[in-house]
Design a protein around this motif. Structure first.
Motif, PDB file in Angstrom:
ATOM      1  N   GLU A 238      76.635  12.207  30.696  1.00 15.81           N
ATOM      2  CA  GLU A 238      75.586  13.327  30.774  1.00 15.81           C
ATOM      3  C   GLU A 238      75.912  14.177  32.257  1.00 15.81           C
ATOM      4  N   GLN A 239      76.327  15.509  32.374  1.00 15.47           N
ATOM      5  CA  GLN A 239      76.175  16.054  33.668  1.00 15.47           C
ATOM      6  C   GLN A 239      74.973  15.723  35.016  1.00 15.47           C
ATOM      7  N   GLU A 240      73.577  14.657  35.102  1.00 17.78           N
ATOM      8  CA  GLU A 240      72.852  15.097  35.629  1.00 17.78           C
ATOM      9  C   GLU A 240      73.584  13.128  36.896  1.00 17.78           C
ATOM     10  N   LEU A 241      73.532  13.263  37.708  1.00 18.91           N
ATOM     11  CA  LEU A 241      73.808  11.988  38.878  1.00 18.91           C
ATOM     12  C   LEU A 241      73.373  11.795  39.168  1.00 18.91           C
ATOM     13  N   THR A 242      73.553  11.292  39.694  1.00 18.88           N
ATOM     14  CA  THR A 242      72.588  10.378  40.943  1.00 18.88           C
ATOM     15  C   THR A 242      73.506   9.995  42.250  1.00 18.88           C
ATOM     16  N   ILE A 243      72.789  10.410  43.360  1.00 16.36           N
ATOM     17  CA  ILE A 243      73.971  10.046  44.867  1.00 16.36           C
ATOM     18  C   ILE A 243      73.005   9.481  45.397  1.00 16.36           C
ATOM     19  N   LEU A 244      73.866   8.596  46.364  1.00 15.28           N
ATOM     20  CA  LEU A 244      73.629   7.934  47.779  1.00 15.28           C
ATOM     21  C   LEU A 244      73.329   8.025  49.265  1.00 15.28           C
ATOM     22  N   ALA A 276      68.380  20.304  42.551  1.00 17.39           N
ATOM     23  CA  ALA A 276      67.402  18.554  42.619  1.00 17.39           C
ATOM     24  C   ALA A 276      66.465  18.450  41.603  1.00 17.39           C
ATOM     25  N   LEU A 277      66.209  17.316  40.972  1.00 14.29           N
ATOM     26  CA  LEU A 277      65.492  17.021  40.268  1.00 14.29           C
ATOM     27  C   LEU A 277      64.449  16.586  40.110  1.00 14.29           C
ATOM     28  N   PRO A 278      63.576  17.489  40.103  1.00 14.60           N
ATOM     29  CA  PRO A 278      62.012  17.018  40.562  1.00 14.60           C
ATOM     30  C   PRO A 278      61.077  16.017  39.742  1.00 14.60           C
ATOM     31  N   GLU A 279      61.678  15.666  38.359  1.00 16.66           N
ATOM     32  CA  GLU A 279      61.666  14.567  38.024  1.00 16.66           C
ATOM     33  C   GLU A 279      62.265  13.312  38.124  1.00 16.66           C
ATOM     34  N   HIS A 280      63.208  13.376  39.064  1.00 17.55           N
ATOM     35  CA  HIS A 280      63.040  12.367  39.341  1.00 17.55           C
ATOM     36  C   HIS A 280      62.186  11.336  40.942  1.00 17.55           C
ATOM     37  N   GLU A 281      62.856  10.253  40.221  1.00 17.78           N
ATOM     38  CA  GLU A 281      61.516   8.378  40.883  1.00 17.78           C
ATOM     39  C   GLU A 281      61.662   8.328  42.184  1.00 17.78           C
ATOM     40  N   PRO A 282      61.462   8.507  44.067  1.00 20.07           N
ATOM     41  CA  PRO A 282      62.472   8.102  44.943  1.00 20.07           C
ATOM     42  C   PRO A 282      62.544   6.926  44.981  1.00 20.07           C
ATOM     43  N   ALA A 283      64.055   6.480  45.308  1.00 21.05           N
ATOM     44  CA  ALA A 283      63.685   5.208  45.436  1.00 21.05           C
ATOM     45  C   ALA A 283      64.749   4.860  47.121  1.00 21.05           C
ATOM     46  N   VAL A 302      70.738  14.614  41.104  1.00 15.77           N
ATOM     47  CA  VAL A 302      71.449  15.864  41.134  1.00 15.77           C
ATOM     48  C   VAL A 302      71.575  16.746  39.610  1.00 15.77           C
ATOM     49  N   GLY A 303      71.125  17.779  39.575  1.00 11.03           N
ATOM     50  CA  GLY A 303      71.923  18.444  38.350  1.00 11.03           C
ATOM     51  C   GLY A 303      72.634  19.007  37.912  1.00 11.03           C
ATOM     52  N   GLU A 304      73.851  18.477  39.005  1.00 14.86           N
ATOM     53  CA  GLU A 304      75.507  18.846  39.167  1.00 14.86           C
ATOM     54  C   GLU A 304      76.103  18.039  40.055  1.00 14.86           C
ATOM     55  N   PHE A 305      77.200  18.215  39.704  1.00 19.74           N
ATOM     56  CA  PHE A 305      77.865  17.649  40.703  1.00 19.74           C
ATOM     57  C   PHE A 305      77.741  18.547  42.169  1.00 19.74           C
ATOM     58  N   SER A 306      78.031  19.903  42.280  1.00 17.81           N
ATOM     59  CA  SER A 306      78.091  20.524  43.252  1.00 17.81           C
ATOM     60  C   SER A 306      77.031  20.600  44.368  1.00 17.81           C
ATOM     61  N   ASP A 307      76.215  20.487  43.301  1.00 17.92           N
ATOM     62  CA  ASP A 307      74.820  20.782  43.798  1.00 17.92           C
ATOM     63  C   ASP A 307      73.959  18.990  44.876  1.00 17.92           C
ATOM     64  N   GLN A 308      74.827  18.383  45.434  1.00  9.04           N
ATOM     65  CA  GLN A 308      74.607  17.239  46.122  1.00  9.04           C
ATOM     66  C   GLN A 308      75.118  17.762  47.313  1.00  9.04           C
ATOM     67  N   ARG A 310      74.684  20.674  48.847  1.00  8.10           N
ATOM     68  CA  ARG A 310      73.163  21.558  49.625  1.00  8.10           C
ATOM     69  C   ARG A 310      72.361  20.215  49.453  1.00  8.10           C
ATOM     70  N   ILE A 311      72.386  19.620  49.201  1.00  4.78           N
ATOM     71  CA  ILE A 311      71.220  18.201  49.132  1.00  4.78           C
ATOM     72  C   ILE A 311      70.853  17.953  49.733  1.00  4.78           C
ATOM     73  N   LYS A 312      72.268  16.824  50.084  1.00  8.69           N
ATOM     74  CA  LYS A 312      72.226  16.034  51.203  1.00  8.69           C
ATOM     75  C   LYS A 312      72.020  16.669  52.477  1.00  8.69           C
ATOM     76  N   HIS A 313      72.560  18.199  52.479  1.00  8.72           N
ATOM     77  CA  HIS A 313      71.970  18.803  53.535  1.00  8.72           C
ATOM     78  C   HIS A 313      70.802  18.553  54.184  1.00  8.72           C
ATOM     79  N   GLU A 314      70.155  19.656  52.891  1.00 12.08           N
ATOM     80  CA  GLU A 314      68.647  19.264  53.502  1.00 12.08           C
ATOM     81  C   GLU A 314      67.830  17.869  53.634  1.00 12.08           C
TER      82      GLU A 314
END
Length: 365
Positions: A238-244, A276-283, A302-308, A310-314
């Motif tokens: 699937e396209q959605e993935l989690t980043i650490l 980002a994924l609004p439905e993602h549960e904070p962990a 994150v919804g797609e690989f290249s979005d990570q 921008r999301i990490k930055h913010e």
């Protein structure tokens, strides 16, 4: 023996030829009108059919007019036969091109309609075009009276030599077919090879795979090499993935407060940042007692690989600002070194007492 050419023969031939030209023009206008209506439909099959008829119908009308004009003229049997053969070959050639476009268009339409098949991969389209053109060429030879049996025999005998000469090319061809058939890689996927190359798959053709890096550079990879290398596909299953994201706080921090504040920042980022994924549960997961801090991992969706990126930055910016507002300290690594007078330097672990006469100093690293 043929009769003499008369003015009526020329008139009839001219009328036949003009009728063919007029018919070709009218057919072209009609098919253009049909093409505009076909563009309004969602089904791509009618677009393919109209596009193919736009090529074959005018040429068939011209060939019919020319054949009628030749029949009206007092030509010898040999000349008449040659004219008919030339016109027949012309119609077969136009029909072959039209059929190849129809088949290739239908293949592309089917692949685009199915998510599990490569929609923009040109390898299937190229194979179908080559097969249809080869069949059309054989039909032309048979029409001209040239026997194709010796040619097929020669091709069968020489196929081994050709296969040996084009071993690398054929290996890449079958490797590309295997990659697409196994559905491990499709155009649009983001992949990373064990050799370090990574990017979006632009196309998979009969010889090579084109990958576009995030810097917009194109990396060309032979299909055989792609099939043999270790590869990570970030779009499947699937396209959605989690980043650490790794972080740490000082030992005197209230971990309950740290977890609460960090989750609030995660929720804020997941809601407000594009990708980002609004439905993602904070962990938040604490995991390490380090030398100068307690380490923990923040899990973001994150919804797609290249979005990570921008999301990490913010996330890092907002988390750093909230920690300063809440008084949560992010310590810098430090090392305690004990110096004995008149002797060598001895490193000491944090928390041990120096011997009498020792000098201690702390410095950041």
């Amino acid at each position: 023996m043929t009769r003499a050419l008369t003015m009526n023969d020329v008139l009839f031939a001219g009328i036949a030829l003009a009728a063919g030209l007029v018919a070709a023009f009218l057919l072209r206008m009609l098919l253009r009108w049909l093409g505009r209506h076909a563009d309004r439909t969602q089904w791509r099959g009618d677009d393919v059919a109209v596009d193919a008829l736009r090529m074959i119908a005018p040429w068939a009308a011209l060939a019919g007019g020319a054949a009628s004009a030749a029949a009206a003229l007092p030509l010898t049997r040999t000349v008449q036969h040659n004219v008919n053969q030339v016109l027949t070959v012309l119609v077969i050639f136009a029909a072959t091109l039209s059929v190849s476009r129809v088949v290739a268009g239908l293949v592309q339409s089917v692949t685009q309609a199915r998510s599990g098949v490569a929609g923009s991969a040109t390898i299937f389209m190229n194979i179908t075009r080559i097969l249809v053109l080869a069949i059309g060429f054989l039909v032309v030879l048979q029409t001209l009276g040239i026997s194709i049996a010796p040619m097929l025999t020669a091709l069968g005998v020489g196929g081994l030599a050709v296969a040996l000469a084009l071993q690398d090319t054929l290996a890449n061809l079958f490797a590309g077919i295997h990659i697409l058939a196994s559905k491990t890689v499709q155009p649009g996927d983001y992949i990373r090879l064990s050799s370090g190359e990574e990017g979006y798959v632009e196309d998979i053709n009969w010889r090579q795979t084109t990958v576009r890096e995030l810097s917009n550079n194109l990396v060309v990879i032979p299909n055989g090499q792609l099939a043999k290398t270790n590869m990570t596909n970030f779009m499947r299953p699937e396209q959605e993935l989690t980043i650490l994201v790794q972080a740490g706080v000082s030992y005197d921090s209230d971990l309950e407060q740290v977890e609460r504040v960090t989750k609030e920042v995660v929720t804020e980022v997941m809601t407000e940042i594009t990708g980002a994924l609004p439905e993602h549960e904070p962990a938040v997961r604490f995991h390490t007692f380090g030398d100068s801090r307690i380490g923990f991992t923040v899990i973001l969706g994150v919804g797609e690989f290249s979005d990570q990126y921008r999301i990490k930055h913010e996330f890092i910016k907002r988390l750093h600002r909230r920690y300063r507002e809440e008084g949560i300290r992010i310590p810098s690594p430090a090392r305690t070194v004990a110096l004995q007078q008149g002797s060598v330097v001895f490193p000491r672990q944090r928390g041990t007492e120096p011997e009498p006469g020792d000098m201690t100093a702390s410095r950041p690293v």
